[in-house]
Design a protein around this motif. Structure first.
Motif, PDB file in Angstrom:
ATOM      1  N   SER A 183      47.206  23.465 -93.673  1.00 31.19           N
ATOM      2  CA  SER A 183      47.756  23.025 -92.346  1.00 31.19           C
ATOM      3  C   SER A 183      47.638  24.324 -91.469  1.00 31.19           C
ATOM      4  O   SER A 183      47.979  25.430 -91.747  1.00 31.19           O
ATOM      5  N   LYS A 184      46.979  24.168 -89.961  1.00 29.71           N
ATOM      6  CA  LYS A 184      46.685  24.980 -89.111  1.00 29.71           C
ATOM      7  C   LYS A 184      47.491  24.574 -87.957  1.00 29.71           C
ATOM      8  O   LYS A 184      47.933  23.515 -88.047  1.00 29.71           O
ATOM      9  N   TYR A 185      47.340  25.284 -86.913  1.00 29.83           N
ATOM     10  CA  TYR A 185      48.137  25.009 -85.470  1.00 29.83           C
ATOM     11  C   TYR A 185      47.890  23.658 -85.114  1.00 29.83           C
ATOM     12  O   TYR A 185      48.942  22.684 -84.907  1.00 29.83           O
ATOM     13  N   ASN A 186      46.742  23.092 -85.241  1.00 30.01           N
ATOM     14  CA  ASN A 186      46.412  21.679 -84.598  1.00 30.01           C
ATOM     15  C   ASN A 186      45.615  20.780 -85.874  1.00 30.01           C
ATOM     16  O   ASN A 186      44.835  19.876 -85.306  1.00 30.01           O
ATOM     17  N   LEU A 187      45.365  21.314 -86.933  1.00 33.12           N
ATOM     18  CA  LEU A 187      44.685  20.575 -87.954  1.00 33.12           C
ATOM     19  C   LEU A 187      45.601  20.380 -89.230  1.00 33.12           C
ATOM     20  O   LEU A 187      46.017  21.508 -89.772  1.00 33.12           O
ATOM     21  N   LYS A 188      45.380  19.351 -89.946  1.00 33.01           N
ATOM     22  CA  LYS A 188      45.769  19.093 -91.299  1.00 33.01           C
ATOM     23  C   LYS A 188      44.664  18.584 -92.161  1.00 33.01           C
ATOM     24  O   LYS A 188      44.247  17.794 -91.839  1.00 33.01           O
ATOM     25  N   VAL A 189      44.554  19.327 -93.143  1.00 31.66           N
ATOM     26  CA  VAL A 189      43.533  19.103 -94.063  1.00 31.66           C
ATOM     27  C   VAL A 189      44.072  18.545 -95.388  1.00 31.66           C
ATOM     28  O   VAL A 189      44.710  19.371 -96.101  1.00 31.66           O
ATOM     29  N   LEU A 190      43.528  17.358 -96.040  1.00 34.58           N
ATOM     30  CA  LEU A 190      43.921  17.054 -97.359  1.00 34.58           C
ATOM     31  C   LEU A 190      42.589  16.817 -98.164  1.00 34.58           C
ATOM     32  O   LEU A 190      41.662  16.286 -97.682  1.00 34.58           O
ATOM     33  N   TYR A 191      42.699  17.441 -99.282  1.00 33.36           N
ATOM     34  CA  TYR A 191      41.523  17.197-100.339  1.00 33.36           C
ATOM     35  C   TYR A 191      42.152  16.361-101.508  1.00 33.36           C
ATOM     36  O   TYR A 191      43.300  16.628-102.006  1.00 33.36           O
ATOM     37  N   LEU A 192      41.406  15.548-101.766  1.00 38.83           N
ATOM     38  CA  LEU A 192      41.604  14.347-102.627  1.00 38.83           C
ATOM     39  C   LEU A 192      40.685  14.846-103.725  1.00 38.83           C
ATOM     40  O   LEU A 192      39.573  14.511-103.945  1.00 38.83           O
ATOM     41  N   SER A 193      40.934  15.441-105.099  1.00 44.09           N
ATOM     42  CA  SER A 193      39.750  15.769-106.033  1.00 44.09           C
ATOM     43  C   SER A 193      39.552  14.666-107.078  1.00 44.09           C
ATOM     44  O   SER A 193      40.332  13.625-107.002  1.00 44.09           O
TER      45      SER A 193
END
Length: 161
Positions: A82-92
């Motif tokens: 997570s950053k200020y205005n970004l949420k990133v999810l990785y699904l392996s």
């Protein structure tokens, strides 16, 4: 009620509703992992609660987040940033069994549950490879020596900047 308090309360509610709007949700493939980028507005200092989910055959599966409880089957396969205005999810280990509609949902902590969300339909054979930083992360062994040698090359008149 004092009109000033009413206006202040209204402006606070409007800011809260605006401060958590999801602006985009994109999906791409990094090696064998699905990457979901959830971009959102962030105009408040309040913590933002979030949830990534997958809907497959009309059943919702919570993958990761602070709103719902993630399903056990996905806990070991997810990585979150997570950053200020970004949420990133990785699904392996992404396979065709993981195809479906992915959702990113947000709402502010401690507020009425005004939820903002976006969906993206994901099919494994239609996914594009993630771009951007991958060029720099694949092979950068030549980049650092080049940057350090530029002043030397300039001093010896091999190049002029």
């Amino acid at each position: 009620m004092n009109p000033t308090i009413g206006i202040t309360l209204l402006l606070t509610v409007l800011q809260v509703a605006r401060g958590q709007k999801v602006t985009s949700l994109t999906a791409c493939l990094v090696d064998q992992s699905l990457r979901l980028d959830c971009r959102h507005e962030n105009t408040t200092n309040l913590p933002i609660q979030y949830e990534f989910s997958l809907t497959r055959e009309t059943k919702k599966h919570v993958l990761f987040g602070t709103i719902g409880v993630p399903e056990h089957a996905y806990r070991s396969r997810t990585n979150f940033f997570s950053k200020y205005n970004l949420k990133v999810l990785y699904l392996s280990d992404f396979t065709t069994k993981d195809e479906g509609t992915y959702t990113c949902a947000l709402h502010l902590s401690g507020q009425t549950p005004i939820v903002s969300n976006r969906n993206v339909s994901v099919l494994r054979d239609k996914l594009v490879k993630c771009g951007g930083t991958s060029l720099l992360t694949q092979n950068t062994s030549w980049l650092l020596p080049l940057l350090f040698s530029l002043p030397l090359l300039q001093a010896m008149d091999f190049i002029s900047l």
